[in-house]
Design a protein around this motif. Structure first.
Motif, short mmCIF file in Angstrom:
data_model
loop_
_atom_site.label_atom_id
_atom_site.label_comp_id
_atom_site.label_asym_id
_atom_site.label_seq_id
_atom_site.Cartn_x
_atom_site.Cartn_y
_atom_site.Cartn_z
N ASP A 1 -21.82 -1.67 -14.53
CA ASP A 1 -22.35 -2.27 -13.31
C ASP A 1 -21.64 -3.57 -12.92
OD1 ASP A 1 -24.15 -0.23 -13.16
OD2 ASP A 1 -25.83 -1.35 -14.01
N GLN A 2 -20.85 -4.14 -13.82
CA GLN A 2 -20.11 -5.35 -13.49
C GLN A 2 -18.75 -5.05 -12.86
OE1 GLN A 2 -20.06 -7.52 -17.32
NE2 GLN A 2 -21.41 -9.02 -16.35
N LEU A 3 -18.33 -3.80 -12.95
CA LEU A 3 -17.00 -3.42 -12.47
C LEU A 3 -17.04 -3.10 -10.99
CD1 LEU A 3 -14.06 -2.79 -13.41
CD2 LEU A 3 -14.78 -0.41 -13.64
N THR A 4 -16.11 -3.70 -10.24
CA THR A 4 -16.00 -3.39 -8.82
C THR A 4 -14.70 -2.68 -8.47
OG1 THR A 4 -16.22 -4.29 -6.59
CG2 THR A 4 -14.96 -5.61 -8.15
N LEU A 5 -13.67 -2.80 -9.35
CA LEU A 5 -12.37 -2.25 -9.00
C LEU A 5 -11.53 -1.96 -10.24
CD1 LEU A 5 -10.25 -1.62 -6.76
CD2 LEU A 5 -9.57 -4.02 -6.87
N VAL A 6 -10.90 -0.80 -10.26
CA VAL A 6 -9.81 -0.50 -11.18
C VAL A 6 -8.53 -0.55 -10.36
CG1 VAL A 6 -8.77 1.17 -12.75
CG2 VAL A 6 -11.27 0.97 -12.61
N ASN A 7 -7.62 -1.43 -10.74
CA ASN A 7 -6.40 -1.62 -9.95
C ASN A 7 -5.19 -1.60 -10.89
OD1 ASN A 7 -4.94 -2.07 -7.57
ND2 ASN A 7 -4.82 -4.25 -7.99
N MET A 8 -4.73 -0.42 -11.23
CA MET A 8 -3.66 -0.25 -12.20
C MET A 8 -2.39 0.28 -11.54
SD MET A 8 -5.92 1.54 -15.25
CE MET A 8 -4.52 1.59 -16.38
N ALA A 9 -1.31 0.27 -12.30
CA ALA A 9 -0.11 0.97 -11.88
C ALA A 9 -0.36 2.47 -12.00
CB ALA A 9 1.07 0.57 -12.74
N GLY A 10 0.34 3.25 -11.19
CA GLY A 10 0.31 4.69 -11.39
C GLY A 10 1.22 5.08 -12.54
N LEU A 11 2.36 4.39 -12.62
CA LEU A 11 3.31 4.56 -13.71
C LEU A 11 3.68 3.16 -14.20
CD1 LEU A 11 6.33 7.00 -13.78
CD2 LEU A 11 6.57 4.67 -14.64
N PHE B 1 -4.17 2.03 -6.78
CA PHE B 1 -3.00 2.07 -7.65
C PHE B 1 -1.76 1.50 -6.97
CE2 PHE B 1 -5.86 5.39 -9.09
CZ PHE B 1 -5.88 5.17 -10.47
N ASP B 2 -0.96 0.80 -7.78
CA ASP B 2 0.38 0.38 -7.38
C ASP B 2 1.33 1.49 -7.82
OD1 ASP B 2 2.96 -0.63 -7.24
OD2 ASP B 2 2.46 -2.58 -8.10
N LEU B 3 1.92 2.17 -6.85
CA LEU B 3 2.74 3.35 -7.14
C LEU B 3 4.23 3.06 -7.05
CD1 LEU B 3 0.62 5.95 -5.14
CD2 LEU B 3 0.52 5.46 -7.60
N ALA B 4 4.62 1.80 -7.25
CA ALA B 4 6.02 1.42 -7.09
C ALA B 4 6.95 2.29 -7.93
CB ALA B 4 6.20 -0.05 -7.46
N HIS B 5 6.56 2.59 -9.17
CA HIS B 5 7.42 3.35 -10.07
C HIS B 5 7.06 4.83 -10.12
CE1 HIS B 5 8.20 -0.78 -11.37
NE2 HIS B 5 9.34 -0.32 -11.81
N ALA B 6 6.03 5.21 -9.39
CA ALA B 6 5.63 6.62 -9.34
C ALA B 6 6.11 7.31 -8.08
CB ALA B 6 4.10 6.74 -9.45
N ALA B 7 6.24 6.56 -7.00
CA ALA B 7 6.60 7.14 -5.70
C ALA B 7 7.99 7.78 -5.75
CB ALA B 7 6.58 6.06 -4.62
N GLY B 8 8.06 9.07 -5.41
CA GLY B 8 9.32 9.79 -5.44
C GLY B 8 9.77 10.16 -6.83
N ASN B 9 8.97 9.86 -7.83
CA ASN B 9 9.31 10.10 -9.23
C ASN B 9 8.47 11.22 -9.82
OD1 ASN B 9 10.01 9.92 -11.93
ND2 ASN B 9 9.23 7.88 -12.24
N VAL B 10 7.16 11.17 -9.59
CA VAL B 10 6.25 12.20 -10.10
C VAL B 10 5.41 12.74 -8.95
CG1 VAL B 10 6.14 11.23 -12.43
CG2 VAL B 10 4.52 10.44 -10.70
#
Length: 428
Positions: free
Chosen positions: A184-194, A220-229
């Protein structure tokens, strides 16, 4: 293809290249040189190679500017007023989303901040954010400043996930357990995709589902996933994402980013955002009146009119992606990276010099392999560079190598294997 079928021989590499249906795409890119010779370019994870077609795409827009000037916004081929729409079909395929859920705009860090305005809405009860420890600085600095902007202490808000002792990557079950633990304390998961350092692809579908179960959002931050997977953002129910286009998307240094916003937020004028003219209802935009009315979908997060030259360079690469097909690229990527993994293990053997810290499971990695250097340090990387290998050094002792399926070949990997074989003799 299993590792048992690979062979450390020039004949095998040449055979694989002859049978590769994507082999001709290599000729569509410019390769840099090292010491006067074409490089073995394994650095698409940092900056993709330039498509040879970029010049003609840019020249066309420069000609439009020269011939039409301001009239280019509404007249001529690809009138600039709607130019953002041209990239949407390709982006839709690459990210697994509806066209109205995507728009190319700004740069990655700008987009991260804009999305946080809308999707990080802390309350006294629900305010925590989960991120992987050692996230790329773009994410770390953005989160720190966003948390402080809300008058909170990052140490109290940001929950960093670390691998288990003796391991280099996160276990999915540990990520999901921490999401449930924060509850209940969590509002956001903000991870890299890769994850940029280890090359690990996170289970974005499972992470998103777990976040939603406790009432939080997932972006998600998909900087290293975009066009890769391959990505399936809509079906995974991901709330929002952003990326850059200059790595695997080969759109040029520092070039345009993009955002994804799930269609559940498509008609939410009440959702807080930093508004701009180009995000305003397109049908009323030139009435120039007060009262922001956001466009439907991701377009409603735009600020300014489109960067035409940036989008032209971007489109040159996106057209190649559509021709090659993301699934075809993924199939070759698994084979190419599998071959690199096979050679590294075969050649380094029991030397103890190299250790691959990227997951062995192909579903948990893209084309990047991260090598931990136990002896020799940066001297190993420098030796490879002098022999023509362009990889990427990351402190304190990791080399990232990314054989990219659009323009790398099996012979590239074989040639690297021969260089690796010689260099390890110096550091044994």
């Amino acid at each position: 293809m299993s590792a048992l079928e690979f062979d450390f021989s020039e004949e095998f590499a040449l055979k694989m290249d002859r049978e590769d249906p994507l082999s001709t795409f290599r000729d569509r890119f410019h390769f840099p040189k090292v010491n006067g010779n074409p490089a073995i370019y394994f650095c698409g994870n940092s900056l993709g190679l330039q498509p040879k077609s970029v010049k003609s795409y840019l020249d066309r827009e420069l000609k439009n500017w020269a011939d039409l000037a301001v009239d280019g916004h509404f007249h001529g081929e690809d009138a600039w007023y709607h130019v953002r729409k041209k990239s949407k079909p390709a982006l839709s395929e690459i990210f697994g989303a509806h066209e109205h859920e995507l728009v190319a705009m700004n740069n990655l860090s700008v987009n991260l901040h804009l999305l946080m305005v809308s999707f990080y809405r802390p309350t006294p009860e629900r305010y925590k954010i989960i991120i992987e420890k050692g996230a790329f600085p773009s994410d770390q600095y953005m989160l720190e400043s966003q948390v402080k902007f809300h008058g909170l202490n990052p140490d109290d808000v940001i929950v960093e996930l670390s691998p288990r002792t003796g391991e280099y990557t996160l276990r999915t079950e540990d990520i999901l357990a921490e999401i449930r633990n924060q509850g209940d304390q969590l509002t956001l998961v903000n991870m890299a995709g890769l994850q940029y350092y280890t090359g690990q692809v996170f289970d974005m579908k499972a992470i998103t589902a777990a976040a939603h179960e406790v009432g939080a959002l997932a972006g998600f931050d998909l900087a290293h996933a975009a066009g890769n997977v391959p990505l399936y953002l809509h079906d995974w129910n991901v709330d929002f994402a952003t990326w850059c286009s200059y790595k695997y998307l080969n759109s040029g240094p520092g070039n345009i980013s993009g955002v994804y916003v799930h269609e559940r937020f498509a008609e939410r004028p009440d959702l807080p955002r930093f508004a701009g003219w180009w995000g305003h209802d397109e049908g009323q935009r030139f009435q120039m009146e007060k009262g922001f009315l956001p466009m439907y979908g991701a377009d409603g997060w735009q600020l300014a009119n489109s960067n035409v030259l940036a989008l032209a360079a971007h489109q040159a690469s996106l057209d190649i992606f559509q021709e090659a097909g993301i699934q075809n690229l993924r199939q070759k990527s698994e084979q190419l990276t599998g071959y690199l993994e096979f050679l590294i293990k075969k050649i380094s053997g029991e030397s103890g010099i190299l250790e691959i810290i990227t997951p062995e499971n192909q579903s948990e990695r893209g084309c990047q392999l991260s090598l931990l250097i136990h002896r020799g340090g940066k001297a190993v990387f420098d030796e490879w560079y002098q022999q023509g290998v362009l990889g990427d050094w990351r402190n304190p002792n990791v080399i990232r190598l990314a054989p990219t399926p659009l323009y790398n070949s099996f012979m590239d990997v074989f040639r690297f294997g021969k260089i690796l074989e010689q260099s390890l003799k110096k550091f044994a």
